[in-house]
Enzyme design. Structure first.
Site, PDB file in Angstrom:
ATOM      1  N   ASP A   5       4.073 -32.286  -3.042  1.00  0.00           N
ATOM      2  CA  ASP A   5       5.231 -32.526  -2.164  1.00  0.00           C
ATOM      3  C   ASP A   5       6.494 -32.105  -2.900  1.00  0.00           C
ATOM      4  OD1 ASP A   5       6.888 -33.561   0.006  1.00  0.00           O
ATOM      5  OD2 ASP A   5       5.183 -34.822   0.515  1.00  0.00           O
TER       6      ASP A   5
ATOM      7  N   HIS B 204       7.649 -28.692   2.104  1.00  0.00           N
ATOM      8  CA  HIS B 204       7.321 -29.739   1.116  1.00  0.00           C
ATOM      9  C   HIS B 204       6.916 -29.135  -0.237  1.00  0.00           C
ATOM     10  CE1 HIS B 204       7.789 -33.259   3.637  1.00  0.00           C
ATOM     11  NE2 HIS B 204       7.175 -32.625   4.618  1.00  0.00           N
TER      12      HIS B 204
ATOM     13  N   GLU C 125       6.732 -30.070   8.819  1.00  0.00           N
ATOM     14  CA  GLU C 125       8.142 -30.198   8.445  1.00  0.00           C
ATOM     15  C   GLU C 125       8.619 -29.043   7.553  1.00  0.00           C
ATOM     16  OE1 GLU C 125       8.602 -35.016   8.637  1.00  0.00           O
ATOM     17  OE2 GLU C 125       7.753 -34.217   6.780  1.00  0.00           O
TER      18      GLU C 125
END
Ligand code: ACM
Length: 368
Positions: A30, A101, A168
């Protein structure tokens, strides 16, 4: 985002086995940390597994701790985790999250980022939460780099499914990047969503050629789903319904229902009162297969998953508090006849939980 050392993962495998949960999806990379040793790219963990400070709590009232936070699993740790899981009939599915990420990877190898938009050498492992614009550059170099990562991942994880994230991924850097725009033109793509889809398709084909299957978060539907891909439906049921209707496999994990890092009661008394309120009873009544699906479509729902993100859970006790007792209700849902009977009997479940709390006590679980 808060690293759970190996002993904590082994303990969770025991708890999963006790509840007959048979897949552990391990989110290994991440913006805030890279958590798996990759031998050919040592800086992923040397640089990418530590951030200079960390944050406790939620957005409204964060507390900072000015000391480094980090850690990672060595390849031997991973082999031990995978073997320990297999002895308990649990498959471990690794997630390497691309192309969003990815700030920790870019901090380690700045050439992975959009170098024609920002100075990626100035990036460090991210020390706060949220959605991050520093995403991977859609270059051949990035593809080759991650093929190298996945080659080692496939050696460590025998699972059929390999999770590539895909969630995302803001597109603002790709909009500004001449390299990304040239790639869009050269491939004849309509927009940045299709560029992400091209990126995901590359790994769909690459994994299929090695006998594996790609799974990604439901954003991988945007710009067109890769032919062999399965979908983790997290933003609600919609992505999963769309995928199942298109004959694609789905794991249902809608955040409105089964994100166990989210609060368990209304009000401010929860340790970190974030997200949707989902009580034990709510989770018990969760129905993973939407009634709108036909029987044939519903067969594409491979199963259901409860997600436990750890940005607000800084240690094993906090993970226990969020996961239990709701994970016991979730396990019963996952193994119930589907669709569930209309009268799924919560009162009976609660009576059975009275005995189960004693088991959790004996197992040392810090449940709510
Ligand atoms: C997710 O919760 N971002 C998959």
């Amino acid at each position: 985002r808060h690293f759970m050392p190996k002993d904590g993962v082994l303990r969770y495998l025991d708890l999963m086995a006790a509840h007959k949960l048979n897949v552990l999806h391990l989110h290994l990379t991440d913006d805030q940390g890279w958590r798996i040793e990759i031998r050919r790219y040592p800086k992923l963990t040397e640089t990418g597994s530590w951030r200079s400070r960390t944050k406790f709590g939620h957005r409204a009232s964060p507390l900072w701790e000015d000391k480094p936070h980090g850690g990672y699993y060595t390849q031997d740790d991973i082999r031990e985790i995978v073997a320990y899981a297999a002895e308990r009939h649990i498959t471990v599915v690794p997630e390497i999250d691309v192309p969003g990420h990815s700030q920790a990877a870019i901090a380690a190898y700045p050439e992975l980022g959009n170098t024609d938009v920002i100075d990626t050498t100035a990036l460090s492992v991210w020390d706060t939460w949220g959605i991050n614009s520093n995403v991977l550059a859609p270059t051949d170099n990035t593809l080759r780099f991650y093929e190298g990562v996945f080659e080692e991942v496939l050696e460590m994880f025998p699972s059929r499914f390999i999770h590539i994230g895909g969630d995302e991924c803001p597109k603002d850097q790709w909009q500004k990047s001449s390299a990304a725009q040239e790639r869009i033109a050269e491939l004849g793509l309509a927009d940045e969503d299709q560029l992400q889809s091209w990126f995901v398709r590359h790994f769909d084909t690459w994994l299929a050629a090695r006998g594996r299957r790609l799974i990604g978060w439901d954003e991988i539907l945007q710009g067109g789903l890769a032919p062999g891909a399965a979908v983790s439906s997290w933003r609600g049921f919609e992505g999963g319904v769309t995928a199942a209707r298109a004959g694609r496999d789905v794991v249902m994990c809608p955040e409105q229902h089964v994100y166990l890092d989210h609060r368990q009661a209304p009000g401010d008394d929860e340790p970190v009162p974030i997200g949707f309120v989902r009580t034990l009873e709510d989770v018990y009544r969760f129905e993973p297969v939407p009634a709108a699906l036909t029987e044939a479509e519903a067969r594409h729902v491979l199963g259901t998953q409860a997600n436990v993100w750890t940005e607000a859970l800084e240690d094993a006790g906090r993970v226990d508090y969020q996961a239990f007792p709701r994970l016991a209700a979730f396990a019963e849902v996952a193994w119930s006849r589907l669709p569930a009977p209309a009268d799924r009997d919560f009162a009976r479940f609660e009576r059975r939980m009275a005995a189960h709390y004693r088991r959790l006590d004996a197992l040392g679980v810090a449940y709510r």
